[in-house]
Design a protein around this motif. Structure first.
Motif, PDB file in Angstrom:
ATOM      1  N   UNK A   1       4.580  10.200   6.831  1.00 27.05           N
ATOM      2  CA  UNK A   1       3.127  10.352   6.676  1.00 27.05           C
ATOM      3  C   UNK A   1       2.339  10.043   7.941  1.00 27.05           C
ATOM      4  N   UNK A   2       2.705   8.990   8.670  1.00 24.31           N
ATOM      5  CA  UNK A   2       1.943   8.623   9.856  1.00 24.31           C
ATOM      6  C   UNK A   2       2.093   9.660  10.964  1.00 24.31           C
ATOM      7  N   UNK A   3       3.319  10.045  11.236  1.00 23.30           N
ATOM      8  CA  UNK A   3       3.516  11.039  12.289  1.00 23.30           C
ATOM      9  C   UNK A   3       3.120  12.438  11.814  1.00 23.30           C
TER      10      UNK A   3
ATOM     11  N   UNK B   1      -6.281   4.056   5.508  1.00 18.96           N
ATOM     12  CA  UNK B   1      -6.692   2.776   6.086  1.00 18.96           C
ATOM     13  C   UNK B   1      -6.746   2.830   7.614  1.00 18.96           C
ATOM     14  N   UNK B   2      -5.721   3.435   8.214  1.00 21.03           N
ATOM     15  CA  UNK B   2      -5.618   3.436   9.671  1.00 21.03           C
ATOM     16  C   UNK B   2      -6.132   4.722  10.318  1.00 21.03           C
ATOM     17  N   UNK B   3      -6.660   5.640   9.525  1.00 24.93           N
ATOM     18  CA  UNK B   3      -7.121   6.917  10.078  1.00 24.93           C
ATOM     19  C   UNK B   3      -8.187   6.749  11.167  1.00 24.93           C
ATOM     20  N   UNK B   4      -9.193   5.873  11.003  1.00 29.35           N
ATOM     21  CA  UNK B   4     -10.183   5.725  12.099  1.00 29.35           C
ATOM     22  C   UNK B   4      -9.549   5.318  13.430  1.00 29.35           C
TER      23      UNK B   4
ATOM     24  N   UNK C   1       1.149   6.231  20.546  1.00 32.58           N
ATOM     25  CA  UNK C   1       1.329   4.790  20.747  1.00 32.58           C
ATOM     26  C   UNK C   1       0.715   4.004  19.598  1.00 32.58           C
ATOM     27  N   UNK C   2      -0.505   4.375  19.207  1.00 28.48           N
ATOM     28  CA  UNK C   2      -1.153   3.708  18.082  1.00 28.48           C
ATOM     29  C   UNK C   2      -0.409   3.960  16.778  1.00 28.48           C
ATOM     30  N   UNK C   3       0.161   5.150  16.617  1.00 25.13           N
ATOM     31  CA  UNK C   3       0.927   5.447  15.408  1.00 25.13           C
ATOM     32  C   UNK C   3       2.141   4.530  15.302  1.00 25.13           C
ATOM     33  N   UNK C   4       2.837   4.326  16.421  1.00 18.01           N
ATOM     34  CA  UNK C   4       3.986   3.415  16.413  1.00 18.01           C
ATOM     35  C   UNK C   4       3.544   1.982  16.133  1.00 18.01           C
ATOM     36  N   UNK C   5       2.397   1.563  16.671  1.00 19.22           N
ATOM     37  CA  UNK C   5       1.900   0.215  16.420  1.00 19.22           C
ATOM     38  C   UNK C   5       1.496   0.037  14.961  1.00 19.22           C
ATOM     39  N   UNK C   6       0.872   1.057  14.378  1.00 15.55           N
ATOM     40  CA  UNK C   6       0.506   0.983  12.961  1.00 15.55           C
ATOM     41  C   UNK C   6       1.757   0.893  12.094  1.00 15.55           C
ATOM     42  N   UNK C   7       2.771   1.684  12.417  1.00  7.08           N
ATOM     43  CA  UNK C   7       4.014   1.638  11.656  1.00  7.08           C
ATOM     44  C   UNK C   7       4.650   0.255  11.729  1.00  7.08           C
TER      45      UNK C   7
ATOM     46  N   UNK D   1       0.835  -1.193   0.000  1.00  9.23           N
ATOM     47  CA  UNK D   1       0.000   0.000   0.000  1.00  9.23           C
ATOM     48  C   UNK D   1       0.870   1.243   0.000  1.00  9.23           C
ATOM     49  N   UNK D   2       0.413   2.269  -0.693  1.00 18.59           N
ATOM     50  CA  UNK D   2       1.127   3.533  -0.706  1.00 18.59           C
ATOM     51  C   UNK D   2       0.971   4.212   0.653  1.00 18.59           C
ATOM     52  N   UNK D   3       1.852   5.174   0.971  1.00 16.85           N
ATOM     53  CA  UNK D   3       1.711   5.886   2.241  1.00 16.85           C
ATOM     54  C   UNK D   3       0.348   6.537   2.434  1.00 16.85           C
ATOM     55  N   UNK D   4      -0.205   7.117   1.357  1.00 17.21           N
ATOM     56  CA  UNK D   4      -1.523   7.741   1.466  1.00 17.21           C
ATOM     57  C   UNK D   4      -2.597   6.705   1.779  1.00 17.21           C
ATOM     58  N   UNK D   5      -2.513   5.558   1.135  1.00 12.91           N
ATOM     59  CA  UNK D   5      -3.499   4.500   1.394  1.00 12.91           C
ATOM     60  C   UNK D   5      -3.356   3.964   2.818  1.00 12.91           C
ATOM     61  N   UNK D   6      -2.135   3.901   3.326  1.00 10.05           N
ATOM     62  CA  UNK D   6      -1.937   3.445   4.699  1.00 10.05           C
ATOM     63  C   UNK D   6      -2.557   4.422   5.686  1.00 10.05           C
TER      64      UNK D   6
END
Length: 286
Positions: A256-258, A69-72, A238-244, A61-66
């Motif tokens: 992108x995530x952070x 996907x995990x935004x909620x 914490x969730x951002x690190x887990x998603x990564x 998945x591209x960074x934007x799609x990731x």
């Protein structure tokens, strides 16, 4: 007939003292505001960054799609940050009002104890207070034979409320001190007690003085809640690190995530900052 002055226009009169004339900056330069040009710049950066994020390699998945996907899940963590900040602000405000009034009390012992408490919690790093509460407060307490658990987020909320309490106490003390003494004297001439004067005359006048700095404290505490991730509270970082980690720890996902977390906090805190500035201009006392 007047005699012309032999001195030139740039020469000073002997013995004359320089005078600095008063001046004031224009009001439109007092605060930096977002203008349409800034919005166009942000839009241009987005147009450049989004295509790069939208490209994924090797079937991943591209960074934007990731992010989409995990935004909620990430927004759920951000809502938890907001909830911690609101609860810490409520607890700290109630305790801070009492502590601030204690510094204004008559006598010798109570004002000095309140002053010492305020200075300790104002001049200690917030992260140190958070570690102090997290590791010294027990995981559960027993009340009348009933075990009451204290999860990490409860202890983190209490830890954040301590600096809020100290800062609100200083806000209350400063606001009360800023009211002219003639208000106290006029109330005393009308046979008001000290308590009646404080609650019916002084504190209502202090509300507009306390509101802008109180909102500044809330904006600071909202941004500081990310420190709870260090002590194991499951919030947005914490969730951002887990998603990564769940996406394989790909290096191109870090920004992108952070960056999404940064955007969430900016969109939440920037309106608070602008509203605070508007209140300061409205409630300005001359």
């Amino acid at each position: 007939m007047s005699v012309p002055d032999p001195r030139g226009p740039g020469e000073a009169r002997p013995g004359a003292l320089p005078v600095l004339l008063p001046f004031a900056l224009p009001e439109d330069r007092a605060a930096v505001r977002l203008r349409p040009a800034h919005l166009w710049l942000l839009a241009g950066l987005a147009l450049v960054a989004v295509p790069a994020w939208a490209q994924g390699g090797g079937g991943a998945l591209s960074p934007l799609e990731v992010v989409i996907k995990w935004a909620p899940l990430l927004l759920t963590g951000f809502a938890f940050n907001v909830a911690i900040s609101l609860m810490a602000m409520a607890i700290g405000t109630v305790a801070g009002i009492g502590l601030g009034l204690a510094m204004l009390a008559e006598g010798w012992i109570l004002p000095r104890l309140a002053w010492c408490t305020t200075q300790v919690f104002r001049n200690v790093p917030w992260l140190v207070l958070l570690f102090f509460v997290m590791f010294l407060v027990p995981f559960q307490v027993t009340v009348f034979g009933i075990r009451v658990p204290l999860p990490d987020w409860v202890k983190a909320t209490f830890g954040f409320s301590l600096p809020v309490m100290a800062n609100v106490a200083e806000i209350v003390r400063g606001a009360v001190r800023s009211v002219p003494n003639t208000q106290w004297e006029a109330a005393e001439s009308l046979a008001f007690t000290r308590r009646q004067t404080l609650w019916r005359i002084i504190l209502p006048q202090c509300t507009k003085r306390m509101l802008p700095p109180w909102m500044n404290v809330y904006a600071l505490i909202a941004m500081a809640t990310v420190q709870a991730s260090i002590v194991g509270v499951t919030e947005m970082l914490t969730l951002t690190a887990q998603v990564h980690a769940a996406e394989g720890g790909r290096p191109e996902l870090f920004a992108p995530l952070y960056g999404f977390a940064l955007l969430c906090f900016f969109l939440y805190c920037y309106p608070i900052d602008r509203f605070t500035a508007a209140l300061e201009r409205r409630f300005e006392t001359r």
